[in-house]
Design a protein around this motif. Structure first.
Motif, short mmCIF file in Angstrom:
data_model
loop_
_atom_site.label_atom_id
_atom_site.label_comp_id
_atom_site.label_asym_id
_atom_site.label_seq_id
_atom_site.Cartn_x
_atom_site.Cartn_y
_atom_site.Cartn_z
N MET A 70 0.86 -1.18 0.00
CA MET A 70 0.00 0.00 0.00
C MET A 70 0.90 1.23 0.00
O MET A 70 1.77 1.38 0.85
N ASN A 71 0.67 2.12 -0.94
CA ASN A 71 1.49 3.32 -1.00
C ASN A 71 0.92 4.41 -0.09
O ASN A 71 -0.15 4.27 0.51
N HIS A 72 1.64 5.51 -0.02
CA HIS A 72 1.26 6.60 0.90
C HIS A 72 -0.08 7.22 0.52
O HIS A 72 -0.87 7.59 1.40
N ALA A 73 -0.37 7.35 -0.77
CA ALA A 73 -1.63 7.96 -1.22
C ALA A 73 -2.83 7.10 -0.80
O ALA A 73 -3.85 7.63 -0.36
N ASP A 74 -2.70 5.78 -0.95
CA ASP A 74 -3.78 4.88 -0.52
C ASP A 74 -4.00 4.98 0.98
O ASP A 74 -5.14 5.01 1.46
N GLN A 75 -2.91 5.01 1.73
CA GLN A 75 -3.00 5.10 3.18
C GLN A 75 -3.67 6.41 3.59
O GLN A 75 -4.53 6.43 4.48
N LEU A 76 -3.33 7.50 2.91
CA LEU A 76 -3.93 8.80 3.22
C LEU A 76 -5.42 8.82 2.89
O LEU A 76 -6.23 9.38 3.65
N ASN A 77 -5.82 8.19 1.79
CA ASN A 77 -7.24 8.12 1.43
C ASN A 77 -8.04 7.34 2.46
O ASN A 77 -9.15 7.73 2.84
N ILE A 78 -7.50 6.23 2.93
CA ILE A 78 -8.18 5.44 3.95
C ILE A 78 -8.29 6.23 5.25
O ILE A 78 -9.33 6.26 5.90
N TYR A 79 -7.21 6.92 5.61
CA TYR A 79 -7.21 7.73 6.82
C TYR A 79 -8.29 8.81 6.76
O TYR A 79 -9.05 9.00 7.71
N ARG A 80 -8.39 9.50 5.61
CA ARG A 80 -9.39 10.55 5.46
C ARG A 80 -10.81 9.98 5.52
O ARG A 80 -11.71 10.58 6.14
N ALA A 81 -11.02 8.84 4.89
CA ALA A 81 -12.35 8.21 4.91
C ALA A 81 -12.73 7.80 6.33
O ALA A 81 -13.87 8.02 6.77
N GLN A 82 -11.79 7.23 7.06
CA GLN A 82 -12.09 6.80 8.43
C GLN A 82 -12.28 7.99 9.35
O GLN A 82 -13.07 7.93 10.30
N THR A 83 -11.60 9.09 9.07
CA THR A 83 -11.80 10.30 9.86
C THR A 83 -13.24 10.80 9.70
O THR A 83 -13.89 11.17 10.68
N ARG A 84 -13.74 10.79 8.46
CA ARG A 84 -15.14 11.17 8.22
C ARG A 84 -16.09 10.20 8.91
O ARG A 84 -17.10 10.61 9.49
N ASN A 85 -15.77 8.90 8.85
CA ASN A 85 -16.63 7.90 9.50
C ASN A 85 -16.69 8.12 11.00
O ASN A 85 -17.78 8.05 11.60
N VAL A 86 -15.56 8.37 11.62
CA VAL A 86 -15.53 8.59 13.08
C VAL A 86 -16.36 9.81 13.43
O VAL A 86 -17.16 9.79 14.38
N ARG A 87 -16.24 10.88 12.66
CA ARG A 87 -16.99 12.11 12.90
C ARG A 87 -18.50 11.86 12.75
O ARG A 87 -19.30 12.26 13.60
N ASP A 88 -18.89 11.17 11.68
CA ASP A 88 -20.31 10.90 11.44
C ASP A 88 -20.89 9.97 12.50
O ASP A 88 -22.04 10.14 12.93
N LEU A 89 -20.12 8.99 12.92
CA LEU A 89 -20.60 8.07 13.96
C LEU A 89 -20.73 8.76 15.31
O LEU A 89 -21.63 8.43 16.09
N ALA A 90 -19.89 9.73 15.58
CA ALA A 90 -20.02 10.49 16.83
C ALA A 90 -21.32 11.30 16.82
O ALA A 90 -22.02 11.39 17.83
N ILE A 91 -21.66 11.86 15.67
CA ILE A 91 -22.92 12.60 15.54
C ILE A 91 -24.11 11.65 15.72
O ILE A 91 -25.08 11.97 16.41
N ALA A 92 -24.02 10.46 15.11
CA ALA A 92 -25.10 9.48 15.24
C ALA A 92 -25.26 9.03 16.69
O ALA A 92 -26.38 8.86 17.17
#
Length: 70
Positions: A1-23
């Motif tokens: 996994m390259n750095h760009a893939d890792q960064l994309n996953i990190y950003r997606a999970q950051t959004r998920n954590v934020r949305d789940l906190a709201i839920a």
């Protein structure tokens, strides 16, 4: 996994954590409202939903931690 893939996953999970906190906040409000209204069935169902949201939040937080770019 390259750095760009890792960064994309990190950003997606950051959004998920934020949305789940709201839920979580919204479901907690629903549980409190049901308890004040003495609607135990609704409180029970929302409590089970809160458990599922917490599990999803824990998984997203762990994935976010694993894929932290720095």
């Amino acid at each position: 996994m390259n750095h760009a893939d890792q960064l994309n996953i990190y950003r997606a999970q950051t959004r998920n954590v934020r949305d789940l906190a709201i839920a979580r906040k919204q479901v907690t409000r629903s549980i409190n409202h049901a308890l004040r209204a003495n609607d135990l069935i609704s409180a029970h169902v929302h409590t089970k939903l809160l458990v599922l949201i917490f599990c999803a939040w824990a998984e997203a937080s762990f994935s976010k931690l694993i894929h932290t770019p720095h």
